[in-house]
Design a protein around this motif. Structure first.
Motif, PDB file in Angstrom:
ATOM      1  N   ILE A  55       0.920  -1.167  -0.058  1.00 46.22           N
ATOM      2  CA  ILE A  55       0.074   0.075   0.002  1.00 46.22           C
ATOM      3  C   ILE A  55       0.999   1.103   0.062  1.00 46.22           C
ATOM      4  O   ILE A  55       1.634   1.440   0.895  1.00 46.22           O
ATOM      5  CB  ILE A  55      -0.735   0.008   1.197  1.00 46.22           C
ATOM      6  N   VAL A  56       1.034   1.823  -1.281  1.00 42.46           N
ATOM      7  CA  VAL A  56       1.651   3.281  -1.335  1.00 42.46           C
ATOM      8  C   VAL A  56       1.007   4.627  -0.967  1.00 42.46           C
ATOM      9  O   VAL A  56       1.609   5.386  -0.908  1.00 42.46           O
ATOM     10  CB  VAL A  56       2.527   3.156  -2.527  1.00 42.46           C
ATOM     11  N   LEU A  57      -0.422   4.556  -0.959  1.00 45.34           N
ATOM     12  CA  LEU A  57      -1.326   5.494  -0.922  1.00 45.34           C
ATOM     13  C   LEU A  57      -2.554   5.264  -0.201  1.00 45.34           C
ATOM     14  O   LEU A  57      -3.001   3.928  -0.591  1.00 45.34           O
ATOM     15  CB  LEU A  57      -1.662   6.118  -2.127  1.00 45.34           C
ATOM     16  N   ALA A  58      -2.726   5.833   0.859  1.00 43.60           N
ATOM     17  CA  ALA A  58      -4.194   5.583   1.605  1.00 43.60           C
ATOM     18  C   ALA A  58      -4.807   6.890   1.812  1.00 43.60           C
ATOM     19  O   ALA A  58      -4.187   7.720   2.580  1.00 43.60           O
ATOM     20  CB  ALA A  58      -3.876   4.797   2.700  1.00 43.60           C
ATOM     21  N   ASP A  59      -5.856   7.208   1.604  1.00 46.34           N
ATOM     22  CA  ASP A  59      -6.458   8.447   1.707  1.00 46.34           C
ATOM     23  C   ASP A  59      -7.884   8.343   2.217  1.00 46.34           C
ATOM     24  O   ASP A  59      -8.867   7.702   1.434  1.00 46.34           O
ATOM     25  CB  ASP A  59      -6.555   9.154   0.486  1.00 46.34           C
ATOM     26  N   PHE A  60      -8.345   8.345   3.434  1.00 49.23           N
ATOM     27  CA  PHE A  60      -9.586   8.401   3.990  1.00 49.23           C
ATOM     28  C   PHE A  60     -10.373  10.004   3.963  1.00 49.23           C
ATOM     29  O   PHE A  60      -9.808  10.942   3.991  1.00 49.23           O
ATOM     30  CB  PHE A  60      -9.611   7.866   5.549  1.00 49.23           C
ATOM     31  N   ASN A  61     -11.567   9.827   3.688  1.00 44.96           N
ATOM     32  CA  ASN A  61     -12.467  10.936   3.617  1.00 44.96           C
ATOM     33  C   ASN A  61     -13.890  10.419   4.018  1.00 44.96           C
ATOM     34  O   ASN A  61     -14.416   9.115   4.404  1.00 44.96           O
ATOM     35  CB  ASN A  61     -12.469  11.585   2.372  1.00 44.96           C
ATOM     36  N   ALA A  62     -14.728  11.596   4.176  1.00 44.51           N
ATOM     37  CA  ALA A  62     -16.335  11.402   4.554  1.00 44.51           C
ATOM     38  C   ALA A  62     -16.990  12.600   3.911  1.00 44.51           C
ATOM     39  O   ALA A  62     -16.588  13.589   3.829  1.00 44.51           O
ATOM     40  CB  ALA A  62     -16.280  11.443   6.009  1.00 44.51           C
ATOM     41  N   PHE A 101     -19.121  22.784   0.711  1.00 41.08           N
ATOM     42  CA  PHE A 101     -18.097  21.891   0.682  1.00 41.08           C
ATOM     43  C   PHE A 101     -18.927  20.593   0.668  1.00 41.08           C
ATOM     44  O   PHE A 101     -19.927  20.412   1.066  1.00 41.08           O
ATOM     45  CB  PHE A 101     -17.194  21.789   1.983  1.00 41.08           C
ATOM     46  N   VAL A 102     -18.317  19.387   0.271  1.00 41.63           N
ATOM     47  CA  VAL A 102     -18.988  18.080   0.008  1.00 41.63           C
ATOM     48  C   VAL A 102     -18.303  17.052   0.781  1.00 41.63           C
ATOM     49  O   VAL A 102     -18.910  16.094   1.128  1.00 41.63           O
ATOM     50  CB  VAL A 102     -19.024  17.723  -1.261  1.00 41.63           C
ATOM     51  N   THR A 103     -16.998  17.428   1.264  1.00 45.28           N
ATOM     52  CA  THR A 103     -16.293  16.210   2.429  1.00 45.28           C
ATOM     53  C   THR A 103     -15.495  16.724   3.424  1.00 45.28           C
ATOM     54  O   THR A 103     -15.318  18.224   3.206  1.00 45.28           O
ATOM     55  CB  THR A 103     -15.385  15.388   1.546  1.00 45.28           C
ATOM     56  N   LYS A 104     -15.212  16.131   4.311  1.00 45.44           N
ATOM     57  CA  LYS A 104     -14.693  16.632   5.663  1.00 45.44           C
ATOM     58  C   LYS A 104     -13.168  16.919   5.095  1.00 45.44           C
ATOM     59  O   LYS A 104     -12.702  17.903   5.638  1.00 45.44           O
ATOM     60  CB  LYS A 104     -14.826  15.790   6.610  1.00 45.44           C
ATOM     61  N   ASP A 105     -12.622  16.196   4.219  1.00 39.51           N
ATOM     62  CA  ASP A 105     -11.261  16.519   3.874  1.00 39.51           C
ATOM     63  C   ASP A 105     -11.324  17.878   3.111  1.00 39.51           C
ATOM     64  O   ASP A 105     -10.292  18.384   3.335  1.00 39.51           O
ATOM     65  CB  ASP A 105     -10.720  15.528   2.956  1.00 39.51           C
ATOM     66  N   SER A 106     -12.302  18.195   2.133  1.00 36.02           N
ATOM     67  CA  SER A 106     -12.001  19.436   1.632  1.00 36.02           C
ATOM     68  C   SER A 106     -12.616  20.570   2.552  1.00 36.02           C
ATOM     69  O   SER A 106     -12.236  21.808   2.420  1.00 36.02           O
ATOM     70  CB  SER A 106     -12.972  19.580   0.314  1.00 36.02           C
ATOM     71  N   ALA A 107     -13.370  20.080   3.737  1.00 35.08           N
ATOM     72  CA  ALA A 107     -13.678  21.262   4.659  1.00 35.08           C
ATOM     73  C   ALA A 107     -12.367  21.681   5.657  1.00 35.08           C
ATOM     74  O   ALA A 107     -12.418  22.909   5.860  1.00 35.08           O
ATOM     75  CB  ALA A 107     -14.585  20.735   5.545  1.00 35.08           C
ATOM     76  N   LYS A 108     -11.476  20.848   5.683  1.00 30.00           N
ATOM     77  CA  LYS A 108     -10.315  21.133   6.534  1.00 30.00           C
ATOM     78  C   LYS A 108     -10.482  21.757   7.930  1.00 30.00           C
ATOM     79  O   LYS A 108     -11.571  21.298   8.554  1.00 30.00           O
ATOM     80  CB  LYS A 108      -9.404  22.056   5.576  1.00 30.00           C
ATOM     81  N   GLU A 109     -10.238  22.902   8.158  1.00 33.89           N
ATOM     82  CA  GLU A 109     -10.566  23.474   9.397  1.00 33.89           C
ATOM     83  C   GLU A 109     -12.058  24.197   9.687  1.00 33.89           C
ATOM     84  O   GLU A 109     -12.515  24.365  10.840  1.00 33.89           O
ATOM     85  CB  GLU A 109      -9.671  24.857   9.828  1.00 33.89           C
ATOM     86  N   TRP A 110     -12.930  24.211   8.498  1.00 31.36           N
ATOM     87  CA  TRP A 110     -14.224  24.443   8.751  1.00 31.36           C
ATOM     88  C   TRP A 110     -14.842  23.285   9.433  1.00 31.36           C
ATOM     89  O   TRP A 110     -15.975  23.783   9.980  1.00 31.36           O
ATOM     90  CB  TRP A 110     -14.808  24.702   7.155  1.00 31.36           C
ATOM     91  N   TYR A 111     -14.690  22.637   9.566  1.00 31.77           N
ATOM     92  CA  TYR A 111     -15.286  21.173  10.064  1.00 31.77           C
ATOM     93  C   TYR A 111     -15.447  21.523  11.537  1.00 31.77           C
ATOM     94  O   TYR A 111     -16.264  21.199  12.224  1.00 31.77           O
ATOM     95  CB  TYR A 111     -14.658  19.767   9.863  1.00 31.77           C
ATOM     96  N   GLY A 112     -14.204  22.261  12.097  1.00 27.99           N
ATOM     97  CA  GLY A 112     -14.183  22.876  13.363  1.00 27.99           C
ATOM     98  C   GLY A 112     -13.972  22.076  14.691  1.00 27.99           C
ATOM     99  O   GLY A 112     -14.300  22.805  15.878  1.00 27.99           O
ATOM    100  N   MET A 113     -13.243  21.026  14.416  1.00 28.52           N
ATOM    101  CA  MET A 113     -12.830  20.439  15.967  1.00 28.52           C
ATOM    102  C   MET A 113     -12.012  21.136  16.596  1.00 28.52           C
ATOM    103  O   MET A 113     -11.838  21.045  17.974  1.00 28.52           O
ATOM    104  CB  MET A 113     -12.557  19.007  15.624  1.00 28.52           C
ATOM    105  N   SER A 114     -11.073  21.848  15.822  1.00 26.79           N
ATOM    106  CA  SER A 114      -9.982  22.726  16.573  1.00 26.79           C
ATOM    107  C   SER A 114     -10.701  23.619  17.570  1.00 26.79           C
ATOM    108  O   SER A 114     -10.083  24.092  18.559  1.00 26.79           O
ATOM    109  CB  SER A 114      -8.918  23.246  15.654  1.00 26.79           C
ATOM    110  N   GLN A 115     -11.903  24.039  17.253  1.00 26.86           N
ATOM    111  CA  GLN A 115     -12.517  25.109  18.088  1.00 26.86           C
ATOM    112  C   GLN A 115     -13.023  24.854  19.248  1.00 26.86           C
ATOM    113  O   GLN A 115     -13.142  25.620  20.100  1.00 26.86           O
ATOM    114  CB  GLN A 115     -13.578  25.796  17.356  1.00 26.86           C
ATOM    115  N   ILE A 116     -13.015  23.391  19.581  1.00 25.05           N
ATOM    116  CA  ILE A 116     -13.260  23.019  21.033  1.00 25.05           C
ATOM    117  C   ILE A 116     -12.000  22.223  21.435  1.00 25.05           C
ATOM    118  O   ILE A 116     -12.287  21.501  22.271  1.00 25.05           O
ATOM    119  CB  ILE A 116     -14.622  22.205  20.758  1.00 25.05           C
TER     120      ILE A 116
END
Length: 355
Positions: A55-62, A101-116
């Motif tokens: 496995i040389v590339l692994a990319d998870f998203n939602a 945005f359509v995925t959490k990976d494209s949302a990056k910081e917009w998803y907001g976990m760092s804010q809490i």
């Protein structure tokens, strides 16, 4: 001054703003801004590339299918009858959302976990991806909280604290050994390699490199095969960050173009993307030239392709700076794997703003 904040517990995120009164109540388009309901599929997915059994590339998203949003410096959400507010504008006579945005990976910081005070979703997942590439496996630990509920963690990845996500990532990884790849790598056939390029002094094997970032939504990668010091095959491919939510529907770019979903053929003079990608790879094998003269991002000497190709040559040189891919136990190919899709519905109120 408002600042961008976010909250990951809002599973469907809307584009909202701090209360400032209804400045647009007299706008002639106001009667068009009725409340809307959106239903979408929520699911986690993984993209993998296996070369020489490794496995040389692994990319998870939602998939999230949510609107970006703003809240004020006090973290206050603005609601209209309990619904999230979407900021919209009139563009060419249509009322359209400002951003989405359509995925959490494209949302990056917009998803907001760092804010809490938590590590962002994409960063936690990146830690899992890094571990997977290093260890070529994922192990799931199961413990129980005070309510006797299962809590999932990934062995060796302390940064990954999202229980349900950890379970989804492990489920996806487990399928890697049971499903067939969606593409077995579009290797060239019936191509005669050119004379040896003495600057390519590498041992036999497969060499791999992937771009660090996404270009126009796509992340590109290459596979280079060396035999007797000569390049005998080159693969150029890529995939979209949004997986099944993109026009490629989770397929790699080569397959997407071959199916006609990429949509370049109508305006291209040298064929669809996969045709030109293969033509470029063929030119490299026949000439053994990995450092051509560029005209911008193109190579005039490659007369069978008009697409930009500099990134491919950059990737090839990066790949050949490393070691060959070690032998592994997985089946070679490109993989796209999803969890079961769960439908979700959210209601929005829309507020028109001036450009």
């Amino acid at each position: 001054m408002k600042k961008f904040l976010s909250l990951f517990t809002v599973l469907v995120i809307a584009l909202i703003i701090s209360a400032c009164g209804n400045e647009n109540k007299n706008n002639p388009k106001e009667d068009e801004l009725d409340n809307i309901t959106e239903t979408f599929d929520s699911y986690t997915f993984g993209t993998f590339v296996v070369v020489n059994g490794t496995i040389v590339l692994a990319d998870f998203n939602a998939a999230e299918n949510a609107y970006e949003y703003l809240i004020d410096e006090n973290g206050k959400f603005v609601k209209d009858n309990g619904k999230n507010i979407i900021l919209v504008q009139e563009k060419d006579g249509d009322i359209v959302p400002l951003q989405k945005f359509v995925t959490k990976d494209s949302a990056k910081e917009w998803y907001g976990m760092s804010q809490i005070g938590k590590t962002e979703w994409y960063k936690q997942v990146q830690a899992v991806e890094k571990y997977l590439l290093e260890k070529q496996e994922l192990k799931l630990n199961v413990t129980y909280n005070q309510n006797n509920e299962e809590v999932y963690s990934i062995d060796g990845v302390s940064q990954a604290t999202m229980s349900s996500t950890n379970k989804s990532l492990k489920d996806i990884f487990d399928k890697l050994s049971t499903v067939e790849p969606t593409n077995n790598h579009p290797y060239l056939t019936n191509v005669t390699p050119g004379p040896k390029n003495n600057s390519i002094n590498k041992q036999d094997g497969y060499y791999f490199a992937a771009a660090d970032t996404f270009d126009g939504g796509y992340r590109y990668y290459t596979i280079v095969k060396i035999e007797n010091g000569i390049i005998t095959n080159v693969v150029w491919n890529g995939y979209h960050i949004d997986g099944g939510e993109s026009k490629c529907l989770g397929d790699d770019k080569y397959t997407c173009a071959a199916k006609g979903n990429y949509g370049m053929a109508a305006r291209a003079t040298k064929g669809e993307w996969h045709v030109q990608a293969a033509a470029t790879a063929k030119w490299i094998v026949e000439t053994q030239n990995i450092n051509p003269t560029f005209n911008g991002e193109k190579v005039d000497a490659i007369t069978s392709a008009t697409i930009t190709v500099k990134e491919l040559f950059d990737l090839i040189n990066t790949a050949l700076q490393g070691d060959p891919v070690p032998q592994g136990t997985y089946t070679d190919g490109f993989y796209y794997i999803e969890t079961t899709k769960t439908p979700k519905t959210v209601e929005y109120a829309r507020q028109l703003v001036e450009e």
